[in-house]
Design an enzyme around this catalytic site. Structure first.
Site, PDB file in Angstrom:
ATOM      1  N   ARG A  62       0.832  -1.206   0.000  1.00  0.00           N
ATOM      2  CA  ARG A  62       0.000   0.000   0.000  1.00  0.00           C
ATOM      3  C   ARG A  62       0.869   1.259   0.000  1.00  0.00           C
ATOM      4  NH1 ARG A  62      -4.313   0.759   4.773  1.00  0.00           N
ATOM      5  NH2 ARG A  62      -2.472   0.369   6.021  1.00  0.00           N
ATOM      6  N   GLU A 163      -5.936   8.019   2.404  1.00  0.00           N
ATOM      7  CA  GLU A 163      -5.848   6.570   2.543  1.00  0.00           C
ATOM      8  C   GLU A 163      -7.056   6.174   3.379  1.00  0.00           C
ATOM      9  OE1 GLU A 163      -6.078   3.392   2.722  1.00  0.00           O
ATOM     10  OE2 GLU A 163      -4.982   3.308   4.607  1.00  0.00           O
ATOM     11  N   GLU A 172     -13.650   0.875   7.132  1.00  0.00           N
ATOM     12  CA  GLU A 172     -13.398   2.031   7.973  1.00  0.00           C
ATOM     13  C   GLU A 172     -14.442   3.133   7.802  1.00  0.00           C
ATOM     14  OE1 GLU A 172      -9.396   3.419   7.708  1.00  0.00           O
ATOM     15  OE2 GLU A 172      -8.553   1.427   7.933  1.00  0.00           O
TER      16      GLU A 172
END
Length: 268
Positions: A62, A163, A172
């Site tokens: 990532r 992000e 999230e």
């Protein structure tokens, strides 16, 4: 999702906690103070811990993708106004500044913002990066950066970086905040988002070994409950068997009805 739980009620019919606004939106958008406080306690507070930030920063696949996207596009970032939504420890904001941005707004809802300020100073970009503590829905940017070519003069940001992805992309629950930041701050005709598109791939799978293990664990915990009831009755003279049905429901939901996650390596 993590930030859209149904409010529970007390016996007096008063809301015990309210982790959503009255219209069902995320609390940071239009929730009252109780909803925002509950949302912070349940979701945001974990992101104020450095160990949690470190977990994300050691995800090198990532990290490399974001580093390449920002540092590899310095001509795109040069002299631009950038907003980093959910900056955390601030690494994306540092890269944006080093890629040539004239100003970077690093927005962070938690006390991690204090650490982010130190990271900016330590990396020599504090003159470019402004760390803003607060929910992005409530942020007000300095007047000197307001656009003059749009109907909404708050749309002064050239690039939004964030992000925001979690497990299964959406865990999230930051997407709502990101979209609102886009609509509020991003220049409507020329603004860019990093990343701008995501794709979810879904396929049904079966794992009989995992299912058998879950069934065995469920059976074991119910057997343990029976022993607990017998021991409590014989030793302390209290009958707890009346609670077997709700206990069974809890364990059934946990072992048999809850999904589980597994980490996959690149070869899988």
């Amino acid at each position: 999702s993590e930030r859209h739980k149904t409010p529970t009620k007390m016996a007096s019919d008063e809301i015990d906690f309210a982790n959503a606004s009255k219209t069902g939106e995320i609390p940071s958008f239009n929730g009252d103070e109780k909803a925002k406080a509950t949302d912070f306690a349940n979701y945001f507070c974990s992101y104020a811990q450095l160990y949690h930030q470190k977990q994300m920063l050691v995800d090198h696949v990532r990290m490399a993708a974001y580093h390449s996207a920002i540092m590899g596009n310095s001509l795109v970032f040069k002299d631009k106004v950038v907003m980093d939504v959910g900056t955390g420890s601030g690494i994306l904001a540092v890269w944006a500044a080093k890629a040539g941005a004239k100003r970077v707004y690093a927005v962070e809802y938690t006390e991690m913002s204090k650490h982010a300020e130190k990271v900016m100073e330590a990396n020599g970009v504090s003159d470019v990066v402004t760390v803003i503590r607060g929910a992005v829905e409530d942020v007000v940017l300095p007047r000197e950066d307001f656009a003059t070519d749009g109907e909404n003069d708050t749309q002064c940001v050239d690039i939004i970086v964030s992000e925001w992805m979690g497990y299964f992309l959406l865990r999230e629950s930051m997407l709502d905040s990101l979209i609102r930041a886009r609509d509020k701050f991003l220049k409507p005709r020329t603004g860019l988002m990093f990343p701008s598109h995501c794709t979810m791939y879904v396929a049904p799978i079966t794992d009989e070994e995992e299912r058998y293990q879950s069934c065995a664990e469920y059976a074991n915990t119910m057997q343990d409950w029976s022993q607990f009831v017998e021991t409590t009755k014989s030793t302390y003279g209290v009958d707890m068997s009346c609670l077997e049905a709700p206990f069974d429901r809890e364990q059934n939901e946990y072992y048999l009805l809850s999904s589980k996650w597994a980490e996959l390596v690149s070869t899988q």
